[in-house]
Scaffold this motif. Structure first.
Motif, PDB file in Angstrom:
ATOM      1  N   LYS A  78      25.669  50.592  47.867  1.00 26.62           N
ATOM      2  CA  LYS A  78      25.788  50.585  47.177  1.00 26.62           C
ATOM      3  C   LYS A  78      26.925  51.265  46.189  1.00 26.62           C
ATOM      4  O   LYS A  78      27.296  50.762  44.260  1.00 26.62           O
ATOM      5  N   ASN A  79      28.003  52.017  46.839  1.00 27.27           N
ATOM      6  CA  ASN A  79      29.332  52.813  46.063  1.00 27.27           C
ATOM      7  C   ASN A  79      29.934  51.610  45.797  1.00 27.27           C
ATOM      8  O   ASN A  79      31.222  51.704  45.523  1.00 27.27           O
ATOM      9  N   ALA A  80      30.172  50.387  46.524  1.00 30.07           N
ATOM     10  CA  ALA A  80      30.608  49.579  46.453  1.00 30.07           C
ATOM     11  C   ALA A  80      31.928  48.788  45.138  1.00 30.07           C
ATOM     12  O   ALA A  80      30.712  48.152  44.736  1.00 30.07           O
ATOM     13  N   VAL A  81      32.605  48.882  44.618  1.00 28.66           N
ATOM     14  CA  VAL A  81      33.275  47.949  43.970  1.00 28.66           C
ATOM     15  C   VAL A  81      33.294  46.533  43.723  1.00 28.66           C
ATOM     16  O   VAL A  81      34.241  46.453  44.974  1.00 28.66           O
ATOM     17  N   THR A  82      32.674  45.844  43.077  1.00 22.15           N
ATOM     18  CA  THR A  82      32.998  43.591  43.246  1.00 22.15           C
ATOM     19  C   THR A  82      33.841  43.316  42.345  1.00 22.15           C
ATOM     20  O   THR A  82      33.687  43.688  41.236  1.00 22.15           O
ATOM     21  N   ALA A  83      34.091  42.229  43.130  1.00 19.79           N
ATOM     22  CA  ALA A  83      35.288  41.769  42.660  1.00 19.79           C
ATOM     23  C   ALA A  83      34.477  41.251  41.158  1.00 19.79           C
ATOM     24  O   ALA A  83      33.344  40.268  41.399  1.00 19.79           O
ATOM     25  N   PRO A  84      34.994  40.893  39.948  1.00 26.30           N
ATOM     26  CA  PRO A  84      34.087  39.988  38.846  1.00 26.30           C
ATOM     27  C   PRO A  84      35.129  38.669  38.820  1.00 26.30           C
ATOM     28  O   PRO A  84      34.327  38.349  38.198  1.00 26.30           O
ATOM     29  N   MET A  85      35.930  38.323  39.675  1.00 25.02           N
ATOM     30  CA  MET A  85      35.981  36.721  39.436  1.00 25.02           C
ATOM     31  C   MET A  85      36.586  36.964  40.610  1.00 25.02           C
ATOM     32  O   MET A  85      36.867  37.429  41.607  1.00 25.02           O
ATOM     33  N   VAL A  86      36.703  35.450  40.679  1.00 27.52           N
ATOM     34  CA  VAL A  86      37.601  35.092  41.813  1.00 27.52           C
ATOM     35  C   VAL A  86      38.903  34.862  41.159  1.00 27.52           C
ATOM     36  O   VAL A  86      39.363  34.743  40.407  1.00 27.52           O
ATOM     37  N   GLY A  87      39.640  35.241  42.361  1.00 30.15           N
ATOM     38  CA  GLY A  87      41.117  35.568  42.568  1.00 30.15           C
ATOM     39  C   GLY A  87      42.015  35.983  43.449  1.00 30.15           C
ATOM     40  O   GLY A  87      41.908  36.203  44.499  1.00 30.15           O
ATOM     41  N   THR A  88      43.142  36.491  43.018  1.00 27.47           N
ATOM     42  CA  THR A  88      43.862  37.086  44.293  1.00 27.47           C
ATOM     43  C   THR A  88      44.040  38.746  43.499  1.00 27.47           C
ATOM     44  O   THR A  88      44.796  39.074  42.719  1.00 27.47           O
ATOM     45  N   LEU A 114      43.084  48.092  40.418  1.00 28.26           N
ATOM     46  CA  LEU A 114      43.392  47.026  40.898  1.00 28.26           C
ATOM     47  C   LEU A 114      43.871  46.207  39.878  1.00 28.26           C
ATOM     48  O   LEU A 114      43.826  46.186  38.854  1.00 28.26           O
ATOM     49  N   ILE A 115      44.579  44.611  40.439  1.00 27.75           N
ATOM     50  CA  ILE A 115      44.336  43.824  39.374  1.00 27.75           C
ATOM     51  C   ILE A 115      44.463  42.767  40.305  1.00 27.75           C
ATOM     52  O   ILE A 115      44.488  42.556  41.607  1.00 27.75           O
ATOM     53  N   ILE A 116      43.438  41.339  39.730  1.00 26.85           N
ATOM     54  CA  ILE A 116      43.217  40.598  40.158  1.00 26.85           C
ATOM     55  C   ILE A 116      43.801  39.303  39.301  1.00 26.85           C
ATOM     56  O   ILE A 116      43.608  39.320  37.833  1.00 26.85           O
ATOM     57  N   GLU A 117      44.680  38.731  39.883  1.00 25.63           N
ATOM     58  CA  GLU A 117      45.549  37.604  39.053  1.00 25.63           C
ATOM     59  C   GLU A 117      44.164  36.099  39.044  1.00 25.63           C
ATOM     60  O   GLU A 117      44.106  36.052  40.362  1.00 25.63           O
ATOM     61  N   ALA A 118      43.672  35.965  38.333  1.00 25.74           N
ATOM     62  CA  ALA A 118      43.149  34.638  37.920  1.00 25.74           C
ATOM     63  C   ALA A 118      43.775  33.725  36.939  1.00 25.74           C
ATOM     64  O   ALA A 118      43.934  33.960  36.070  1.00 25.74           O
ATOM     65  N   MET A 119      43.895  32.765  38.377  1.00 26.90           N
ATOM     66  CA  MET A 119      44.061  31.477  36.762  1.00 26.90           C
ATOM     67  C   MET A 119      45.851  32.006  36.131  1.00 26.90           C
ATOM     68  O   MET A 119      45.666  31.844  34.609  1.00 26.90           O
ATOM     69  N   LYS A 120      46.706  32.458  36.741  1.00 23.16           N
ATOM     70  CA  LYS A 120      47.868  33.321  36.190  1.00 23.16           C
ATOM     71  C   LYS A 120      48.294  33.931  35.066  1.00 23.16           C
ATOM     72  O   LYS A 120      49.093  34.201  34.745  1.00 23.16           O
TER      73      LYS A 120
END
Length: 154
Positions: A78-88, A114-120
């Motif tokens: 329950k303490n995991a931070v999940t990705a809010p989007m698909v990306g790198t 962290l950073i998630i790259e999505a659609m450039k």
């Protein structure tokens, strides 16, 4: 009918911009029939990387193999931070730079983890709560899926 200038629905663009402000998104795109509108915030941080270049090997800043745990048991955490989007996912602001966080580090709510790259577009992912980073479940420059556990903050 809405205010149109040169065939573009200005009210729709304003509505999309308001959605960006209300949801803290950095970009939104809508496609209907043959019309496609993308609204993006100015000043989005840019993660510069040469096109089609192989990722540079990461030396001392690499996440240790022990810190990268299988995501299967983390999905139930329950303490995991999940990705809010698909990306790198990128663990640092630029290639070769220090990572945003490390295992054992204390983070504050809202701090970029962290950073998630999505659609450039580079999207800074903030810590949803304050706490200690106990696991980093992704590797730098790895693809992530929506809802995938990324980091565990206790």
């Amino acid at each position: 009918m809405a205010d149109k200038k040169n065939g573009i629905d200005q009210a729709l663009i304003r509505d999309l911009a308001n959605i960006l402000n209300e949801t803290d998104l950095t970009e939104i795109e809508v496609e209907q029939d043959e019309l496609r509108i993308r609204v993006s915030r100015a000043g989005t941080p840019q993660y510069v990387q040469a096109p089609m270049a192989a990722p540079a090997p990461v030396a001392a800043t690499a996440v240790s193999a022990a810190a990268v745990a299988p995501a299967a048991d983390a999905r139930s955490n329950k303490n995991a931070v999940t990705a809010p989007m698909v990306g790198t996912a990128y663990l640092s602001p630029a290639p070769g730079a220090r990572p945003f966080i490390e295992v054992g580090a204390t983070v504050k709510e809202g701090q970029t983890i962290l950073i998630i790259e999505a659609m450039k577009t580079m999207n800074q992912i903030p810590a949803p709560r304050s706490g200690k980073v106990t696991e980093i479940l992704v590797q730098d420059a790895s693809p992530v899926e929506y809802g995938e556990p990324l980091i565990v903050i206790e």
